[in-house]
Design a protein around this motif. Structure first.
Motif, mmCIF file in Angstrom:
data_model
loop_
_atom_site.group_PDB
_atom_site.id
_atom_site.type_symbol
_atom_site.label_atom_id
_atom_site.label_comp_id
_atom_site.label_asym_id
_atom_site.label_seq_id
_atom_site.Cartn_x
_atom_site.Cartn_y
_atom_site.Cartn_z
ATOM 1 N N PHE A 112 0.834 -1.200 0.000
ATOM 2 C CA PHE A 112 0.000 0.000 0.000
ATOM 3 C C PHE A 112 0.868 1.250 0.000
ATOM 4 O O PHE A 112 0.602 2.209 -0.729
ATOM 5 C CB PHE A 112 -0.928 -0.002 1.220
ATOM 6 C CG PHE A 112 -1.967 1.085 1.202
ATOM 7 C CD1 PHE A 112 -3.186 0.882 0.562
ATOM 8 C CD2 PHE A 112 -1.744 2.313 1.807
ATOM 9 C CE1 PHE A 112 -4.146 1.885 0.538
ATOM 10 C CE2 PHE A 112 -2.696 3.314 1.779
ATOM 11 C CZ PHE A 112 -3.904 3.098 1.141
ATOM 12 N N PHE A 113 1.940 1.243 0.803
ATOM 13 C CA PHE A 113 2.816 2.407 0.871
ATOM 14 C C PHE A 113 3.532 2.637 -0.454
ATOM 15 O O PHE A 113 3.657 3.782 -0.909
ATOM 16 C CB PHE A 113 3.841 2.247 1.999
ATOM 17 C CG PHE A 113 4.689 3.469 2.198
ATOM 18 C CD1 PHE A 113 4.225 4.529 2.957
ATOM 19 C CD2 PHE A 113 5.935 3.580 1.611
ATOM 20 C CE1 PHE A 113 4.995 5.671 3.132
ATOM 21 C CE2 PHE A 113 6.711 4.710 1.774
ATOM 22 C CZ PHE A 113 6.235 5.759 2.540
ATOM 23 N N VAL A 114 4.009 1.567 -1.076
ATOM 24 C CA VAL A 114 4.679 1.700 -2.370
ATOM 25 C C VAL A 114 3.726 2.295 -3.410
ATOM 26 O O VAL A 114 4.100 3.208 -4.168
ATOM 27 C CB VAL A 114 5.207 0.333 -2.851
ATOM 28 C CG1 VAL A 114 5.664 0.405 -4.308
ATOM 29 C CG2 VAL A 114 6.367 -0.125 -1.973
ATOM 30 N N ALA A 115 2.494 1.801 -3.443
ATOM 31 C CA ALA A 115 1.500 2.341 -4.377
ATOM 32 C C ALA A 115 1.249 3.817 -4.100
ATOM 33 O O ALA A 115 1.134 4.630 -5.031
ATOM 34 C CB ALA A 115 0.198 1.544 -4.274
ATOM 35 N N PHE A 116 1.188 4.184 -2.825
ATOM 36 C CA PHE A 116 0.942 5.582 -2.472
ATOM 37 C C PHE A 116 2.129 6.459 -2.846
ATOM 38 O O PHE A 116 1.942 7.616 -3.260
ATOM 39 C CB PHE A 116 0.647 5.711 -0.974
ATOM 40 C CG PHE A 116 0.097 7.061 -0.589
ATOM 41 C CD1 PHE A 116 -1.258 7.317 -0.694
ATOM 42 C CD2 PHE A 116 0.940 8.068 -0.154
ATOM 43 C CE1 PHE A 116 -1.764 8.567 -0.366
ATOM 44 C CE2 PHE A 116 0.445 9.312 0.184
ATOM 45 C CZ PHE A 116 -0.921 9.562 0.081
ATOM 46 N N PHE A 155 4.045 6.085 -5.446
ATOM 47 C CA PHE A 155 3.926 6.353 -6.887
ATOM 48 C C PHE A 155 2.811 7.364 -7.157
ATOM 49 O O PHE A 155 2.946 8.226 -8.032
ATOM 50 C CB PHE A 155 3.683 5.054 -7.643
ATOM 51 C CG PHE A 155 4.908 4.217 -7.824
ATOM 52 C CD1 PHE A 155 5.937 4.636 -8.648
ATOM 53 C CD2 PHE A 155 5.058 3.014 -7.158
ATOM 54 C CE1 PHE A 155 7.086 3.882 -8.821
ATOM 55 C CE2 PHE A 155 6.194 2.248 -7.317
ATOM 56 C CZ PHE A 155 7.213 2.677 -8.148
ATOM 57 N N TYR A 156 1.709 7.264 -6.403
ATOM 58 C CA TYR A 156 0.622 8.243 -6.552
ATOM 59 C C TYR A 156 1.125 9.640 -6.200
ATOM 60 O O TYR A 156 0.912 10.605 -6.951
ATOM 61 C CB TYR A 156 -0.553 7.856 -5.655
ATOM 62 C CG TYR A 156 -1.455 9.022 -5.306
ATOM 63 C CD1 TYR A 156 -2.368 9.535 -6.229
ATOM 64 C CD2 TYR A 156 -1.383 9.637 -4.045
ATOM 65 C CE1 TYR A 156 -3.178 10.617 -5.913
ATOM 66 C CE2 TYR A 156 -2.185 10.713 -3.722
ATOM 67 C CZ TYR A 156 -3.088 11.195 -4.654
ATOM 68 O OH TYR A 156 -3.875 12.268 -4.346
ATOM 69 N N ALA A 157 1.790 9.777 -5.044
ATOM 70 C CA ALA A 157 2.266 11.090 -4.605
ATOM 71 C C ALA A 157 3.306 11.650 -5.559
ATOM 72 O O ALA A 157 3.310 12.852 -5.857
ATOM 73 C CB ALA A 157 2.840 10.981 -3.190
ATOM 74 N N ALA A 158 4.202 10.796 -6.046
ATOM 75 C CA ALA A 158 5.232 11.254 -6.984
ATOM 76 C C ALA A 158 4.614 11.756 -8.280
ATOM 77 O O ALA A 158 5.020 12.790 -8.822
ATOM 78 C CB ALA A 158 6.213 10.112 -7.263
ATOM 79 N N THR A 159 3.615 11.036 -8.784
ATOM 80 C CA THR A 159 2.956 11.439 -10.027
ATOM 81 C C THR A 159 2.192 12.745 -9.840
ATOM 82 O O THR A 159 2.227 13.639 -10.697
ATOM 83 C CB THR A 159 1.989 10.338 -10.502
ATOM 84 O OG1 THR A 159 2.736 9.118 -10.672
ATOM 85 C CG2 THR A 159 1.336 10.710 -11.820
ATOM 86 N N GLN A 160 1.508 12.853 -8.703
ATOM 87 C CA GLN A 160 0.775 14.083 -8.399
ATOM 88 C C GLN A 160 1.716 15.273 -8.361
ATOM 89 O O GLN A 160 1.413 16.349 -8.891
ATOM 90 C CB GLN A 160 0.057 13.928 -7.051
ATOM 91 C CG GLN A 160 -0.786 15.140 -6.659
ATOM 92 C CD GLN A 160 -1.272 15.038 -5.228
ATOM 93 O OE1 GLN A 160 -0.498 15.112 -4.287
ATOM 94 N NE2 GLN A 160 -2.570 14.858 -5.052
ATOM 95 N N MET A 161 2.891 15.094 -7.739
ATOM 96 C CA MET A 161 3.852 16.188 -7.623
ATOM 97 C C MET A 161 4.523 16.482 -8.965
ATOM 98 O O MET A 161 4.738 17.642 -9.323
ATOM 99 C CB MET A 161 4.896 15.829 -6.569
ATOM 100 C CG MET A 161 5.743 16.993 -6.121
ATOM 101 S SD MET A 161 6.721 16.600 -4.645
ATOM 102 C CE MET A 161 5.415 16.482 -3.418
ATOM 103 N N LEU A 162 4.842 15.439 -9.727
ATOM 104 C CA LEU A 162 5.497 15.623 -11.018
ATOM 105 C C LEU A 162 4.614 16.406 -11.983
ATOM 106 O O LEU A 162 5.068 17.302 -12.696
ATOM 107 C CB LEU A 162 5.853 14.266 -11.618
ATOM 108 C CG LEU A 162 6.564 14.274 -12.971
ATOM 109 C CD1 LEU A 162 7.942 14.906 -12.841
ATOM 110 C CD2 LEU A 162 6.686 12.859 -13.536
#
Length: 265
Positions: A111-115, A117-124
């Motif tokens: 779950f943390f790994v998936a999150f 990637f979500y946070a990184a994409t949101q920031m990128l």
């Protein structure tokens, strides 16, 4: 612990600066590094993720206070929303901490790994949802707060990655959304810390000097330096190209996510 003290102090410096500079609570950096340090210290692998999440939330309890006070001084916090969403935040965070101790095996790691990637994409992509509606009533805010609380407790963050997009979607102004998210981060961190202390209180295989799942030596070391660099990061946010820095930070999050993902294979 003495051998690893410089690592914890350096982690506090880095996470505090990132929190102040980019407006994130620091948990996205704290958790993966704490997992790594706890593994190096030989802690029981069954508990390293829970220890990292709990200790991260405990650190954020300290940094959130200074952040909240700074935003309040600028009159940017929507305290009406804070009061209305806090019951759901506290309930969801406590529920999430209770569930975390009962979830199967590697769930929290995945779950943390998936999150990440979500946070990184949101920031990128600098994603900001288009406003579609006003803030919901008490029932809607309680439900939203509960979801934000549960997810935040499972990834060890103050909730800004979720609460800011939610408030922007509900037509809040960006500066008010960030400031209000900072205020919401305090009940998330405090409730999560208490929840993880309670759920781990009777676990006998935790390292010495733990309060439940909160590893106190790491908390003391990381918090002592993070509260020093968070204000510096906030000041530098007005002088550095934050948009570029966010893209660089997103690459770091991708790297951390890939490293943790590989370790799960």
């Amino acid at each position: 612990m003495i051998t690893y003290l410089p690592y914890y102090l350096a982690l506090g410096l880095a996470s505090g600066f990132v929190a102040g500079l980019l407006g994130v609570g620091g948990g996205l950096v704290l958790v993966p590094i704490l997992v790594w340090l706890f593994a190096l210290q030989g802690f029981d692998p069954a508990h390293t993720m829970l220890l990292a999440l709990a200790t991260s939330l405990a650190v954020i309890s300290f940094t959130a206070i200074s952040s909240m006070r700074a935003h309040h001084a600028h009159g940017a916090v929507n305290w009406v929303m804070v009061r209305r969403i806090t019951p759901g935040i506290i309930g969801g965070t406590l529920l999430g901490a209770w569930l975390a101790d009962r979830l199967p095996g590697q769930f929290l790691h995945y779950f943390f790994v998936a999150f990440l990637f979500y946070a990184a994409t949101q920031m990128l992509l600098n994603f900001k949802p288009a406003p579609h509606r006003e803030l919901p009533g008490s029932t809607g805010l309680t439900l939203a707060g509960s979801i934000i609380g549960v997810v935040s407790s499972w990834v060890g963050i103050g909730g800004g990655t979720l609460s800011v997009p939610f408030m922007l979607w509900c037509n809040s102004k960006l500066h008010q959304a960030i400031a209000t998210s900072a205020a919401i981060g305090l009940p998330i961190a405090m409730a999560g810390t208490l929840g993880y202390i309670a759920s781990g209180w009777n676990v006998t295989t935790l390292p010495a000097y733990s309060a439940g799942y909160v590893y106190l030596p790491a908390l003391a070391a990381v918090a002592s330096t993070s509260i020093l660099t968070a204000p510096l990061g906030a000041r530098m946010a007005h002088r550095l190209p934050v948009a570029i820095l966010k893209r660089i930070f997103s690459i770091l999050l991708y790297a951390l996510g890939i490293k943790m993902g590989i370790a799960l294979i």
